[in-house]
Enzyme design. Structure first.
Site, PDB file in Angstrom:
ATOM      1  N   SER A 106       1.056  -1.229   0.121  1.00 38.22           N
ATOM      2  CA  SER A 106       0.079   0.004  -0.005  1.00 38.22           C
ATOM      3  C   SER A 106       1.073   1.247  -0.074  1.00 38.22           C
ATOM      4  O   SER A 106       1.908   1.077   0.637  1.00 38.22           O
ATOM      5  CB  SER A 106      -0.959   0.056   1.150  1.00 38.22           C
ATOM      6  OG  SER A 106      -1.487   1.224   1.381  1.00 38.22           O
ATOM      7  N   TYR A 111      -1.487  -1.350  10.451  1.00 31.83           N
ATOM      8  CA  TYR A 111      -1.685  -1.609   8.976  1.00 31.83           C
ATOM      9  C   TYR A 111      -0.262  -1.248   8.083  1.00 31.83           C
ATOM     10  O   TYR A 111       0.158  -1.652   7.387  1.00 31.83           O
ATOM     11  CB  TYR A 111      -2.981  -0.871   8.460  1.00 31.83           C
ATOM     12  CG  TYR A 111      -3.042  -1.066   6.964  1.00 31.83           C
ATOM     13  CD1 TYR A 111      -3.473  -2.479   6.481  1.00 31.83           C
ATOM     14  CD2 TYR A 111      -2.829  -0.027   5.983  1.00 31.83           C
ATOM     15  CE1 TYR A 111      -3.793  -2.322   5.176  1.00 31.83           C
ATOM     16  CE2 TYR A 111      -3.052  -0.215   4.451  1.00 31.83           C
ATOM     17  CZ  TYR A 111      -3.489  -1.666   4.065  1.00 31.83           C
ATOM     18  OH  TYR A 111      -3.737  -1.589   2.773  1.00 31.83           O
TER      19      TYR A 111
HETATM   20  N1  LIG Z   1      -8.681  -0.184  -1.318  1.00 31.68           N
HETATM   21  C1  LIG Z   1      -7.747   0.577  -1.147  1.00 31.68           C
HETATM   22  O1  LIG Z   1      -7.597   1.923  -0.900  1.00 31.68           O
HETATM   23  C2  LIG Z   1      -6.292   0.050  -0.879  1.00 31.68           C
HETATM   24  C3  LIG Z   1      -5.130   0.919  -0.870  1.00 31.68           C
HETATM   25  C4  LIG Z   1      -3.938   0.294  -0.789  1.00 31.68           C
HETATM   26  C5  LIG Z   1      -3.971  -1.183  -0.669  1.00 31.68           C
HETATM   27  N2  LIG Z   1      -4.948  -2.159  -0.623  1.00 31.68           N
HETATM   28  C6  LIG Z   1      -4.505  -3.300  -0.294  1.00 31.68           C
HETATM   29  O2  LIG Z   1      -5.180  -3.944  -1.495  1.00 31.68           O
HETATM   30  C7  LIG Z   1      -5.700  -5.227  -1.154  1.00 31.68           C
HETATM   31  C8  LIG Z   1      -7.161  -5.447  -1.163  1.00 31.68           C
HETATM   32  O3  LIG Z   1      -7.834  -4.407  -0.632  1.00 31.68           O
HETATM   33  P1  LIG Z   1      -9.529  -4.209  -0.991  1.00 31.68           P
HETATM   34  O4  LIG Z   1      -9.839  -2.673  -0.728  1.00 31.68           O
HETATM   35  O5  LIG Z   1      -9.704  -4.455  -2.358  1.00 31.68           O
HETATM   36  O6  LIG Z   1     -10.035  -5.250   0.163  1.00 31.68           O
HETATM   37  P2  LIG Z   1     -11.576  -5.569   0.278  1.00 31.68           P
HETATM   38  O7  LIG Z   1     -11.729  -5.537   1.961  1.00 31.68           O
HETATM   39  O8  LIG Z   1     -12.649  -5.216  -0.488  1.00 31.68           O
HETATM   40  O9  LIG Z   1     -11.535  -7.210  -0.010  1.00 31.68           O
HETATM   41  C9  LIG Z   1     -10.485  -7.972   0.850  1.00 31.68           C
HETATM   42  C10 LIG Z   1     -10.679  -9.284   0.618  1.00 31.68           C
HETATM   43  O10 LIG Z   1      -9.813 -10.085   1.323  1.00 31.68           O
HETATM   44  C11 LIG Z   1     -10.684 -11.189   2.303  1.00 31.68           C
HETATM   45  N3  LIG Z   1      -9.941 -11.775   3.394  1.00 31.68           N
HETATM   46  C12 LIG Z   1      -9.842 -10.770   4.509  1.00 31.68           C
HETATM   47  N4  LIG Z   1      -9.324 -11.657   5.576  1.00 31.68           N
HETATM   48  C13 LIG Z   1      -8.879 -12.599   4.785  1.00 31.68           C
HETATM   49  C14 LIG Z   1      -8.240 -13.800   5.423  1.00 31.68           C
HETATM   50  N5  LIG Z   1      -7.725 -13.859   6.863  1.00 31.68           N
HETATM   51  N6  LIG Z   1      -8.232 -15.065   4.483  1.00 31.68           N
HETATM   52  C15 LIG Z   1      -8.501 -14.941   3.244  1.00 31.68           C
HETATM   53  N7  LIG Z   1      -9.333 -13.833   2.713  1.00 31.68           N
HETATM   54  C16 LIG Z   1      -9.590 -12.810   3.767  1.00 31.68           C
HETATM   55  C17 LIG Z   1     -12.046 -10.714   2.430  1.00 31.68           C
HETATM   56  O11 LIG Z   1     -12.951 -11.600   2.451  1.00 31.68           O
HETATM   57  C18 LIG Z   1     -12.207  -9.815   1.113  1.00 31.68           C
HETATM   58  O12 LIG Z   1     -13.043 -10.425   0.072  1.00 31.68           O
HETATM   59  C19 LIG Z   1      -5.224  -5.530   0.310  1.00 31.68           C
HETATM   60  O13 LIG Z   1      -3.854  -5.950   0.438  1.00 31.68           O
HETATM   61  C20 LIG Z   1      -5.172  -3.867   0.744  1.00 31.68           C
HETATM   62  O14 LIG Z   1      -4.517  -3.906   1.891  1.00 31.68           O
HETATM   63  C21 LIG Z   1      -6.092  -1.307  -0.664  1.00 31.68           C
END
Ligand SMILES: NC(=O)c1ccc[n+]([C@@H]2O[C@H](COP(=O)([O-])OP(=O)(O)OC[C@H]3O[C@@H](n4cnc5c(N)ncnc54)[C@H](O)[C@@H]3O)[C@@H](O)[C@H]2O)c1
Length: 244
Positions: free
Chosen positions: A137, A150
């Site tokens: 991230s 985080y």
């Molecule tokens: N959305 C953002 O703004 C953003 C920014 C930077 C980085 N990220 C990173 O991108 C990735 C996805 O983010 P997102 O916003 O799409 O997330 P989200 O919350 O929409 O989806 C996350 C998914 O991970 C699954 N999950 C959670 N814990 C789990 C576990 N223990 N085992 C298996 N599955 C599990 C959830 O069920 C969900 O389907 C993450 O690594 C997040 O840190 C997101």
């Protein structure tokens, strides 16, 4: 077990959000995708949509990760690509951050990613080929507040990516990290992070909300055979927020 003729990718956390967009983009390359997620119902719906396999897994549990890899190997006989996308992003100000909460985030974001790399990396080593992409991230670059646990977990992801790349290059495996900026995923839409766009978008070089589909092509490139000379890298994909 007959070995699949097409490449096989495991994408954790791909039932929804950025992970789903990544799975969709990788599937468009002709790769069979495994939707590995804690949310079984959504994983099944996504797998049905993309023509892949849904497997319920909690990546923080070693036995569940082993079962996932065994299931995929029994069905397809190969794992060419691993994208570690699953993570949790709880909004907690520093004054409220407990050790229990710290450990909860580390268990999924760091331990889970390690367990996946440990199990799948060994399969890739035997095959002499692999592409691993770890989703970090840009908060690690920006030092974003209310997310200390985080941010630390994503720093660990970046450091681990570099170290693992050093050790597995000799086996034909590349390991890279992609750092999205604030992205309008399902998870973000349902959380306090959704309020962050008003603050973040004006800082970006491109002034609109980032979408999961903006992140997926960068990840997909790093999973291809032709990305063979890129390893140990961090690619920031954030509309120019951090200009890293
Ligand atoms: N959305 C953002 O703004 C953003 C920014 C930077 C980085 N990220 C990173 O991108 C990735 C996805 O983010 P997102 O916003 O799409 O997330 P989200 O919350 O929409 O989806 C996350 C998914 O991970 C699954 N999950 C959670 N814990 C789990 C576990 N223990 N085992 C298996 N599955 C599990 C959830 O069920 C969900 O389907 C993450 O690594 C997040 O840190 C997101």
């Amino acid at each position: 077990m007959a070995k699949s003729e097409t490449q096989v990718a495991i994408i954790t956390g791909s039932a929804q959000g950025i992970g789903k967009a990544i799975a969709s983009r990788i599937a468009a390359n002709g790769v069979t995708v495994v939707i590995a997620d804690l949310n079984e119902k959504k994983a099944q719906a996504t797998a049905a949509e993309l023509g892949g396999l849904a497997v319920k897994v909690d990546i923080s549990q070693e036995a569940e990760v082993a079962a996932l890899v065994a299931t995929v190997m029994a069905k397809y006989g190969r794992i060419d690509i691993l994208v570690n996308d699953a993570a949790i992003v709880p909004f907690v100000p520093w004054s409220d951050l407990t050790f229990t909460e710290w450990r909860r985030v580390m268990a999924v974001n760091v331990d889970g990613l390690f367990l996946m790399c440990r199990a799948v990396g060994d399969v890739m080593k035997d095959a002499g080929y692999g592409r691993i992409v770890n989703i970090a991230s840009n908060v690690f670059v920006a030092g974003t507040p209310n997310l200390a646990h985080y941010v630390a977990s994503k720093g660990a992801v970046i450091g681990f990516t570099r170290a693992l790349a050093s050790e597995v290059g000799q086996f034909g495996i590349t390991v890279n990290a992609v750092a999205p900026g604030l992205t309008e995923s399902d998870g973000v839409k349902e959380s306090p992070h959704n309020e962050g766009f008003g603050y973040v978008v004006p800082m970006q070089a491109i002034d609109r909300k980032g979408q999961p589909e903006d992140i997926a092509p960068a990840v997909a490139f790093l999973t291809t055979e032709e990305a063979r000379w890129v390893t140990g890298s961090l690619l920031v994909v954030d509309g120019g927020h951090t200009r890293h």
